[in-house]
Motif scaffolding. Structure first.
Motif, mmCIF file in Angstrom:
data_model
loop_
_atom_site.group_PDB
_atom_site.id
_atom_site.type_symbol
_atom_site.label_atom_id
_atom_site.label_comp_id
_atom_site.label_asym_id
_atom_site.label_seq_id
_atom_site.Cartn_x
_atom_site.Cartn_y
_atom_site.Cartn_z
ATOM 1 N N SER A 215 -20.787 -33.976 -10.019
ATOM 2 C CA SER A 215 -19.760 -33.967 -11.158
ATOM 3 C C SER A 215 -19.385 -33.132 -11.562
ATOM 4 O O SER A 215 -19.885 -31.636 -12.054
ATOM 5 C CB SER A 215 -20.402 -34.787 -12.308
ATOM 6 N N LYS A 216 -18.493 -32.829 -10.664
ATOM 7 C CA LYS A 216 -17.740 -30.796 -11.210
ATOM 8 C C LYS A 216 -16.218 -31.607 -12.633
ATOM 9 O O LYS A 216 -15.427 -31.817 -12.185
ATOM 10 C CB LYS A 216 -16.821 -31.169 -10.281
ATOM 11 N N THR A 217 -16.374 -30.519 -13.693
ATOM 12 C CA THR A 217 -15.175 -30.337 -14.826
ATOM 13 C C THR A 217 -14.328 -29.013 -14.190
ATOM 14 O O THR A 217 -14.575 -27.982 -14.174
ATOM 15 C CB THR A 217 -15.786 -30.161 -15.806
ATOM 16 N N ASP A 218 -12.687 -29.668 -13.504
ATOM 17 C CA ASP A 218 -12.228 -28.230 -13.506
ATOM 18 C C ASP A 218 -11.442 -27.571 -13.877
ATOM 19 O O ASP A 218 -11.256 -27.988 -15.281
ATOM 20 C CB ASP A 218 -11.225 -28.944 -11.739
ATOM 21 N N TYR A 219 -10.468 -26.886 -14.036
ATOM 22 C CA TYR A 219 -9.749 -26.064 -14.663
ATOM 23 C C TYR A 219 -8.882 -26.979 -16.522
ATOM 24 O O TYR A 219 -8.499 -26.716 -16.376
ATOM 25 C CB TYR A 219 -8.854 -24.761 -14.537
ATOM 26 N N GLY A 220 -8.130 -27.601 -15.123
ATOM 27 C CA GLY A 220 -7.718 -28.356 -15.124
ATOM 28 C C GLY A 220 -7.721 -29.619 -16.927
ATOM 29 O O GLY A 220 -7.711 -30.027 -17.999
ATOM 30 N N GLN A 221 -8.693 -30.015 -16.469
ATOM 31 C CA GLN A 221 -9.756 -31.200 -17.076
ATOM 32 C C GLN A 221 -10.267 -29.712 -18.298
ATOM 33 O O GLN A 221 -10.523 -30.902 -19.402
ATOM 34 C CB GLN A 221 -11.068 -32.041 -16.219
#
Length: 496
Positions: free
Chosen positions: A345-351
């Motif tokens: 799971s990756k939470t990127d800049y937009g999220q």
């Protein structure tokens, strides 16, 4: 390698990012570099691992493991640890034409394959790379270096994305006369108009393009070969042609109500936004305005993230991002061991920005849209979502089916389709008379890159399908070698 015990002595550190609520006020890049001394400590974390999988660039289970352009990662990690930044820059540029691009937008398969990453946070390979190239520019170490001799052979490169630019750069270094044809009004392809400015500042692209111009490459913008510029002229005027047109046909969602106004491809949304920003700082109003609108984004990849971040900056009332896949685990599963690409799971800049602003994640997993609903004037007012379930059959193949009775009507003013791309546009195939495979990509075997047409080659997403910037650079460099050999073999053959 770096310091023998560096990975034990120094923890992973990255440059600071501007706080989410602050960076939502502008369209600039928001990540800063570490100090030189701290970056050297990060280089020191590179261990004497024996086999540096980080630079392997192999495919395991259909996923890249290590760097696809075989960057000499342990070498330049060691060099920055020792403070030899100029030498580190020369080793970096040995394998990568544009580290300033990959250092910003590459998902770093190298770090998934880092040996330190088996038991601890991996080496900051991507940020080390960005630090080397950015400091090289800042210190004036990167200057135009045009070839001293010209072969007289002319090559046309169609498309100015990372693959086309890498091919043009490499061919120009071999002394050929290269012209890059770009259908848009700025050079860069999806680097320019498919990636928001806060993720890749367009001045970074312009800086590199200006260097390429100084080195002798010619650029023809607003020139769409096959539409407003005849293919016949290209084939007559040039000794070889490289089709690096990308995989630019967006995947559609042809559900009931698709014709309703307010449904856009994400690539059109992002392109219009960046063009308006660069042309007029949004004063021309020539972008898809989502201010005070309810936005639903269909697709959970990087493009979907970019749509979240862009919609936030314009002041959307609400944003929901639908992902047909299930959420990835937080740690590697047993069937996803190192050195495979880590499917986590990756939470990127937009999220991250959305979470900071709203206290929740915009992503909704295992969901899709099965119907668009419009008002009496044909404008979008709602969508019907449905839950999706993934099951494996007797062969282990996973299929996705709707969960009966899970339909839900959600208000929406704008829908952005961010579901990827499905091949080369039809007019390119027809204009150049090249053959496509069953995925809509131009046929040209990797390592050979020849199409069915004499002296026409293909590389990048146009050939392999939608992929990473680093793979595009790989193919641009590789096709340049093939074209160079072809021109050597046909030294005495005039244009036809």
């Amino acid at each position: 390698m770096g310091k023998t015990t560096g990975f034990l002595e120094f923890e992973r550190r990255e440059g600071e990012s501007e706080k989410p609520l602050d960076r939502l006020k502008h369209w600039n890049e928001f990540n800063s570099l570490l100090s030189k001394g701290e970056q050297e400590n990060q280089g020191a974390r590179c261990m004497d691992c024996g086999v540096p999988f980080c630079q392997s660039g192999i495919m395991i289970n259909g996923m890249a493991s290590g760097c696809p352009i075989n960057n000499l990662i342990p070498e330049w990690n060691d060099l920055i640890y020792r403070g030899k930044w100029k030498l580190a820059l020369s080793r970096l540029l040995k394998t990568n034409n544009f580290p300033e691009f990959t250092g910003r937008v590459c998902p770093a398969p190298c770090e998934s394959a880092c040996t330190v990453g088996i038991n601890a946070p991996s080496v900051t390979i991507k940020e080390n790379e960005k630090s080397i190239i950015d400091r090289g520019f800042e210190e004036g170490l990167i200057k135009a270096n045009p070839p001293t001799n010209r072969t007289g052979k002319k090559v046309a490169v169609i498309g100015s994305g990372p693959s086309g630019l890498a091919a043009a750069d490499s061919l120009n270094k071999n002394g050929h006369l290269v012209t890059v044809f770009e259908r848009d009004d700025r050079i860069g392809g999806l680097l320019m108009y498919g990636i928001p400015n806060m993720k890749l500042d367009k001045r970074v692209i312009d800086r590199r393009v200006n260097l390429l111009k100084e080195e002798g490459i010619e650029f023809a913008i607003n020139t769409n070969v096959g539409k407003n510029y005849p293919v016949r002229k290209v084939l007559t005027d040039y000794d070889a042609v490289v089709l690096a047109t990308g995989s630019s046909k967006p995947r559609d969602l042809k559900e009931e109500g698709r014709e309703i106004k307010g449904i856009y491809y994400a690539v059109d949304f992002l392109k219009a936004n960046t063009k308006s920003l660069l042309d007029s700082n949004f004063q021309d109003k020539k972008y898809i305005d989502v201010k005070d609108k309810k936005v639903i984004i269909i697709g959970g990849g990087d493009t979907g993230t970019d749509c979240v971040a862009t919609s936030l900056r314009h002041g959307a009332t609400s944003i929901m991002q639908l992902e047909i896949m299930d959420e990835m685990p937080n740690e590697r599963a047993l069937n996803n061991p190192w050195p495979q690409w880590a499917r986590i799971s990756k939470t990127d800049y937009g999220q991250k920005e959305f979470i900071e602003l709203n206290g929740e994640d915009p992503r909704k997993y295992c969901k899709s849209v099965k119907k668009f609903i419009g008002d009496s004037e044909g404008n979008l007012k709602a969508v019907v979502t449905v839950n999706m379930e993934w099951r494996s059959d007797d062969t282990g193949r996973f299929t996705c089916t709707e969960v009966e009775g899970s339909e839900k009507t959600v208000e929406a003013d704008i829908v952005l389709l961010a579901m990827g791309f499905i091949g080369t546009e039809d007019y390119i195939k027809d204009a150049f008379e090249v053959h496509l495979d069953n995925r809509g990509n131009i046929i040209g075997e990797y390592g050979d890159f020849r199409t069915n047409r004499e002296k026409i080659f293909t590389a990048g997403d146009a050939r392999r399908g939608q992929s990473l910037v680093v793979w595009a650079i790989n193919e641009g460099r590789a096709v340049a070698d093939v074209v160079n050999n072809y021109l050597e073999e046909n030294k005495e053959v005039p244009n036809k």
